[in-house]
Design a protein around this motif. Structure first.
Motif, mmCIF file in Angstrom:
data_model
loop_
_atom_site.group_PDB
_atom_site.id
_atom_site.type_symbol
_atom_site.label_atom_id
_atom_site.label_comp_id
_atom_site.label_asym_id
_atom_site.label_seq_id
_atom_site.Cartn_x
_atom_site.Cartn_y
_atom_site.Cartn_z
ATOM 1 N N GLU A 49 0.834 -1.206 0.000
ATOM 2 C CA GLU A 49 0.000 0.000 0.000
ATOM 3 C C GLU A 49 0.867 1.255 0.000
ATOM 4 O OE1 GLU A 49 -2.455 2.302 3.495
ATOM 5 O OE2 GLU A 49 -2.611 0.104 3.413
ATOM 6 N N LEU A 50 1.952 1.254 0.789
ATOM 7 C CA LEU A 50 2.823 2.432 0.876
ATOM 8 C C LEU A 50 3.587 2.644 -0.429
ATOM 9 C CD1 LEU A 50 4.264 2.158 4.504
ATOM 10 C CD2 LEU A 50 2.263 3.418 3.703
ATOM 11 N N ILE A 51 3.948 1.567 -1.096
ATOM 12 C CA ILE A 51 4.628 1.708 -2.383
ATOM 13 C C ILE A 51 3.720 2.413 -3.387
ATOM 14 C CG2 ILE A 51 5.560 0.434 -4.352
ATOM 15 C CD1 ILE A 51 6.550 -1.693 -2.346
ATOM 16 N N ASP A 52 2.465 2.013 -3.425
ATOM 17 C CA ASP A 52 1.511 2.671 -4.328
ATOM 18 C C ASP A 52 1.332 4.140 -3.949
ATOM 19 O OD1 ASP A 52 1.118 0.308 -5.701
ATOM 20 O OD2 ASP A 52 -0.709 -0.232 -4.607
ATOM 21 N N GLU A 53 1.285 4.396 -2.645
ATOM 22 C CA GLU A 53 1.043 5.762 -2.176
ATOM 23 C C GLU A 53 2.208 6.681 -2.512
ATOM 24 O OE1 GLU A 53 -0.321 8.066 1.958
ATOM 25 O OE2 GLU A 53 -0.013 5.883 1.941
ATOM 26 N N VAL A 54 3.447 6.215 -2.281
ATOM 27 C CA VAL A 54 4.600 7.076 -2.563
ATOM 28 C C VAL A 54 4.771 7.276 -4.062
ATOM 29 C CG1 VAL A 54 6.455 5.331 -2.729
ATOM 30 C CG2 VAL A 54 6.950 7.588 -1.788
ATOM 31 N N THR A 55 4.421 6.290 -4.850
ATOM 32 C CA THR A 55 4.496 6.444 -6.301
ATOM 33 C C THR A 55 3.571 7.564 -6.762
ATOM 34 O OG1 THR A 55 5.039 4.098 -6.588
ATOM 35 C CG2 THR A 55 4.163 5.279 -8.506
ATOM 36 N N ALA A 220 17.621 8.907 -6.262
ATOM 37 C CA ALA A 220 17.660 8.337 -4.911
ATOM 38 C C ALA A 220 17.395 6.835 -5.012
ATOM 39 C CB ALA A 220 16.615 8.992 -4.010
ATOM 40 N N VAL A 221 18.268 6.055 -4.414
ATOM 41 C CA VAL A 221 18.072 4.602 -4.397
ATOM 42 C C VAL A 221 17.796 4.184 -2.954
ATOM 43 C CG1 VAL A 221 19.471 4.156 -6.430
ATOM 44 C CG2 VAL A 221 20.560 4.186 -4.194
ATOM 45 N N ALA A 222 16.786 3.359 -2.775
ATOM 46 C CA ALA A 222 16.408 2.954 -1.421
ATOM 47 C C ALA A 222 15.686 1.617 -1.467
ATOM 48 C CB ALA A 222 15.508 4.009 -0.770
ATOM 49 N N GLY A 223 15.907 0.810 -0.448
ATOM 50 C CA GLY A 223 15.124 -0.400 -0.305
ATOM 51 C C GLY A 223 13.691 -0.047 0.031
ATOM 52 N N VAL A 224 12.771 -0.891 -0.361
ATOM 53 C CA VAL A 224 11.362 -0.597 -0.115
ATOM 54 C C VAL A 224 11.061 -0.495 1.376
ATOM 55 C CG1 VAL A 224 10.513 -1.574 -2.274
ATOM 56 C CG2 VAL A 224 10.833 -3.069 -0.287
ATOM 57 N N GLU A 225 11.907 -1.084 2.209
ATOM 58 C CA GLU A 225 11.649 -1.059 3.654
ATOM 59 C C GLU A 225 11.871 0.315 4.259
ATOM 60 O OE1 GLU A 225 16.066 -1.251 3.662
ATOM 61 O OE2 GLU A 225 14.454 -2.029 2.399
ATOM 62 N N LYS A 226 12.423 1.261 3.491
ATOM 63 C CA LYS A 226 12.660 2.612 4.004
ATOM 64 C C LYS A 226 11.387 3.451 4.066
ATOM 65 C CE LYS A 226 17.112 2.149 4.491
ATOM 66 N NZ LYS A 226 18.074 3.072 3.888
ATOM 67 N N LEU A 227 10.296 2.934 3.542
ATOM 68 C CA LEU A 227 9.040 3.685 3.545
ATOM 69 C C LEU A 227 8.389 3.673 4.922
ATOM 70 C CD1 LEU A 227 7.534 2.410 0.183
ATOM 71 C CD2 LEU A 227 8.275 4.751 0.655
ATOM 72 N N VAL A 228 7.909 4.844 5.343
ATOM 73 C CA VAL A 228 7.047 4.979 6.516
ATOM 74 C C VAL A 228 5.838 5.804 6.079
ATOM 75 C CG1 VAL A 228 8.911 4.766 8.208
ATOM 76 C CG2 VAL A 228 8.296 7.035 7.324
ATOM 77 N N PRO A 229 4.752 5.762 6.798
ATOM 78 C CA PRO A 229 3.530 6.425 6.302
ATOM 79 C C PRO A 229 3.643 7.933 6.111
ATOM 80 C CG PRO A 229 2.972 4.758 7.928
ATOM 81 C CD PRO A 229 4.464 4.882 7.952
ATOM 82 N N THR A 230 4.170 8.667 7.124
ATOM 83 C CA THR A 230 4.113 10.130 7.061
ATOM 84 C C THR A 230 5.417 10.757 7.522
ATOM 85 O OG1 THR A 230 3.338 10.452 9.335
ATOM 86 C CG2 THR A 230 1.658 9.982 7.663
ATOM 87 N N VAL A 231 5.562 12.046 7.255
ATOM 88 C CA VAL A 231 6.726 12.799 7.721
ATOM 89 C C VAL A 231 6.782 12.807 9.252
ATOM 90 C CG1 VAL A 231 7.774 15.097 7.827
ATOM 91 C CG2 VAL A 231 6.840 14.247 5.665
ATOM 92 N N GLU A 232 5.623 12.859 9.886
ATOM 93 C CA GLU A 232 5.587 12.842 11.358
ATOM 94 C C GLU A 232 6.252 11.587 11.921
ATOM 95 O OE1 GLU A 232 2.728 15.757 9.953
ATOM 96 O OE2 GLU A 232 3.037 13.641 9.446
ATOM 97 N N ASP A 233 6.235 10.514 11.140
ATOM 98 C CA ASP A 233 6.845 9.266 11.599
ATOM 99 C C ASP A 233 8.366 9.330 11.623
ATOM 100 O OD1 ASP A 233 4.426 7.857 11.986
ATOM 101 O OD2 ASP A 233 4.264 7.501 9.831
ATOM 102 N N PHE A 234 8.959 10.363 11.031
ATOM 103 C CA PHE A 234 10.409 10.532 11.088
ATOM 104 C C PHE A 234 10.885 10.810 12.517
ATOM 105 C CE2 PHE A 234 10.717 12.462 6.508
ATOM 106 C CZ PHE A 234 10.442 11.218 5.969
ATOM 107 N N SER A 235 10.032 11.409 13.321
ATOM 108 C CA SER A 235 10.440 11.991 14.600
ATOM 109 C C SER A 235 11.210 11.041 15.523
ATOM 110 C CB SER A 235 9.213 12.549 15.330
ATOM 111 O OG SER A 235 9.578 13.067 16.587
ATOM 112 N N PRO A 236 10.679 9.867 15.872
ATOM 113 C CA PRO A 236 11.437 9.023 16.798
ATOM 114 C C PRO A 236 12.761 8.556 16.210
ATOM 115 C CG PRO A 236 9.559 7.817 15.902
ATOM 116 C CD PRO A 236 9.387 9.244 15.498
#
Length: 741
Positions: A49-55, A220-236
């Protein structure tokens, strides 16, 4: 096994100490780790789902997303963008382990593109034609002197730089010139917000910002596991990644960008304009078609990750945030570095999961044994990955994948029956069935002990089982702890007069080898008014688990629980002397037993010194235990004690109880600064790792080698290692405090 030099040990230990200091200043550290873990669990669960969303988000912003099946697919796409579409002569890139994984530098070089690493450590390694030795600090194995020699050799400067500052200035000037002439910039991504396409880049040098802004094309090259839902999730993760990896409260440069960014492209050749025509959003040179937009390509890479996501045992690997805390906390890594303790790309404890999932079991098998299961990486991991379990699972798969039937299988199936396939490596099988060996040794002691010391037999054992002849083997007791307890008439404190009733678990080492510490535990508990039982119980399954023999370990866990269940039902506490067995009850049994069985046993299981501490805290009389003597009896140094806590005892939170009890009784306790002694159960016995084991233990020798203190250690393997390092066996803490017999 060759070590990689003092630089690795010095730097990783420094990072580790920094982690303790930095996280100690952070309020709610454990809660923050839980939050980070929850975000990763959710993201990996919703990855498609996140892959589709970021695309959708990136393409709406004017960029392009490409989902690459594997390394070859990713490199094909990058070559098309960089070499074909942009006709680039040079690409500059910031540090990216994912780009190392797919070997994009080599792929672009084959296409005629000059690739320049802009991270100082990566650039040094590029010049030296070496692979990274550490996930965060790639050139950690390089000394300042070595880098100075490399620069002098490659560039022959008139005034060769020597100091750290001079080397940094020299590199910055050289890299600055290369960046100015670049056509394309490449970065990795620490995290990517799926809802907006925002990329988080965490660096120590700011070079990622240069690679993004200096050119008009960003890949930018990244593994698919680098996806998180939102910018707010960067915080921790921003709070945790620097603290976990290098001990910094905040990493030097934290960049969030939603590419394609709208900053103007610099023109390094025009001293007056400094900005490329049209790149500031205006129309340059009367050309109404001038396009201010930058070009952005996000290459998301699968390369085995989606299969790992579906693998219940390897899935946790995808929670990794590449902080390297597991490497820094690992005694073996501190000695050998990442070139030995690592695979094609990744290094340290978590590397087994990555390499098994991406490269395959053959690659993981090359270094998997370097994880001893000491578990010190578990509390260090900012997302709580059970790294030792991943290593154990992979070891089990390696065992099963390398089955090679032998003519002697029938013999070992009879002598050491287990649940593993025939053809298992003989050394693995013997160590994994240590309880059977110990029973036979005890039944035939002292003859078995004399034979074990015979030179020809030790040489034969070394060839057949890989047990190093330089190690002193345990001496088996002719009377087990269980037999002694029965012969003495059982408990000295009647149940109806006792404050508590416990089962003292007769672990294999205590029951068959170090019986004296078992006797001391009985005396200490009885001195505090406890009714003690020492029933005949099977081993916990620790030896087979350490060898990756999960089926055998599970069978042993089921037998041990069956033997203990009736005592748990009767309301008795379970007291354990050997910390690695307690770790089984409190931790590993979660993977081996039904949840209800694990929780019932874990809730009533205690370390013997932890239990004594609890009794003293709840009204027990300290005078009943042995206070410091004035240099008499077994406590030859009086009140001065040197204590080395067991690594797994620290992990499960019982390492400090022994120190607390000894100090309460009046002992002056000095605790070792070394987290792992290097013995790690069977690891230090193996010929392949004996010298590494001793090297890991060297800091203990340096700290305690000349001490006049009484040395105590709770773990069997710790005691054996300290004996080898110091020339005399330490006491178990319970032997120190127990009333004399």
């Amino acid at each position: 096994m060759a070590t990689e030099g003092d630089a690795v040990a010095e730097n990783t230990r420094g990072f580790n100490e920094g982690r303790y200091e930095s996280t100690g200043r952070l309020d709610g550290y454990e809660d923050l780790k839980d939050e980070a873990r929850a975000i990763k669990e959710d993201a990996i669960a919703r990855l498609p789902e996140l892959i589709d969303e970021v695309t959708e988000a990136v393409e709406a912003n004017g960029g392009t997303v490409y989902l690459a099946d594997d390394a070859a697919d990713a490199n094909r796409y990058v070559r098309e963008v960089v070499a074909d579409e942009r006709d680039a002569d040079r690409l500059v890139k910031s540090k990216s382990m994912t780009s190392e994984e797919i070997e994009v530098n080599e792929a672009l070089a084959d296409a005629g593109v000059d690739v320049v690493e802009t991270d100082l450590g990566e650039w040094v390694l590029q010049l030296a034609d070496e692979a990274p030795s550490h996930i965060v600090a790639p050139a950690i194995h390089k000394s300042r002197e070595g880098i100075a020699e490399l620069f002098a050799e490659r560039f022959d400067p008139d005034d060769p730089p020597e100091t750290a500052e001079e080397l940094t200035v020299f590199a910055r000037e050289r890299l600055g010139e290369l960046i100015e002439d670049a056509d394309v910039g490449m970065t990795g991504a620490n995290f990517i917000a799926a809802d907006s396409g925002t990329v988080l880049l965490v660096t120590s040098e700011g070079n990622a910002r240069k690679t993004v802004t200096a050119t008009d094309t960003h890949v930018a090259v990244a593994g698919v596991e680098k996806l998180v839902p939102t910018v707010e999730d960067f915080s921790p993760f921003v709070e945790l990644i620097g603290r976990s990896g290098t001990g910094q409260d905040v990493t030097s440069y934290i960049s969030t960008l939603t590419p394609p960014v709208d900053s103007p492209v610099p023109d390094f050749e025009d001293d007056e304009a400094r900005i490329a025509a049209g790149s500031d959003g205006s129309i340059g040179d009367g050309d109404a078609s001038a396009d201010p937009d930058r070009d952005f390509h996000l290459v998301l890479i699968d390369n085995g990750r989606m299969a790992m996501r579906d693998d219940e045992e390897l899935k946790e690997t995808l929670y990794c945030i590449r902080c390297s805390a597991c490497s820094n906390a690992c005694g073996n890594f501190q000695s050998v570095g990442g070139h030995a303790f690592g695979g094609e790309t990744y290094s340290g404890g978590i590397a087994t999961g990555w390499e098994a999932g991406i490269e395959g079991l053959d690659t993981a098998a090359e270094f998997n044994d370097l994880c001893t299961g000491c578990s010190r990486c578990v509390p260090a991991c900012p997302v709580g990955i059970d790294i030792p379990w991943i290593n154990t699972v992979v070891r089990d798969r390696i065992n099963r994948g390398e089955v090679d039937s032998r003519q002697t299988d029938w013999l070992f199936e009879e002598l050491v029956p287990d649940e593993e396939p025939a053809g298992l490596d003989l050394g693995t099988r013997v160590v994994g069935n240590y309880e059977t060996v110990a029973k036979l040794g005890s039944l035939t002691a002292p003859i078995a002990n004399r034979l074990a010391d015979a030179g020809p037999l030790r040489a034969l054992a070394e060839r057949v089982t890989g047990i190093d002849r330089r190690r002193d083997l345990p001496e088996f007791a002719s009377e087990t702890l269980v037999d002694w307890f029965e012969r003495r008439g059982g408990a000295a404190i009647p149940a109806d007069e006792a404050a508590r009733e416990v089962v003292l678990y007769p672990d294999t080492a205590t029951n068959y080898v170090d019986v004296d510490r078992g006797k001391a535990a009985v005396r200490a508990l009885e001195a505090l008014g406890v009714h003690v039982r020492v029933p005949d119980l099977p081993g916990s399954g620790r030896p087979p688990l350490s060898q990756g023999m999960i089926s055998t370990a599970r069978a042993a866990a089921e037998d041990a629980y069956a033997g203990l269940a009736r005592h748990v039902d009767a309301g008795r506490d379970v007291v354990v002397i050997e910390p690695s067995d307690l770790a089984m009850f409190r931790s590993e049994y979660e993977k081996l037993l039904p949840e209800s069985s694990f929780e019932r046993l874990a809730d009533v299981s205690y370390d013997v010194m932890e239990y004594c501490f609890g009794l003293l805290e709840n009204g027990g009389d300290p005078a009943a235990l042995r206070a410091p003597a004035a240099g008499t009896g077994p406590v030859t140094a009086g009140k001065r004690v040197a204590h080395h806590p067991h690594c797994q005892a620290r992990t499960i939170g019982v390492g400090e109880h022994a120190t607390a009890v000894m100090e309460r009784l009046g002992y002056d306790v000095r605790v070792s600064e070394t987290e792992c002694c290097g013995m790690a159960g069977s690891f230090g016995y193996k010929t392949d790792y004996y010298e590494l084991s001793m090297d890991v233990g060297e800091p203990l020798r340096e700290q305690f080698g000349d001490t006049d203190r009484t040395v105590v250690a709770s773990g069997t393997s710790c005691g054996e290692q300290l004996d080898a390092l110091l020339g005399s066996p330490p006491m178990h803490p319970v032997e120190l405090i127990a009333p004399r017999a």
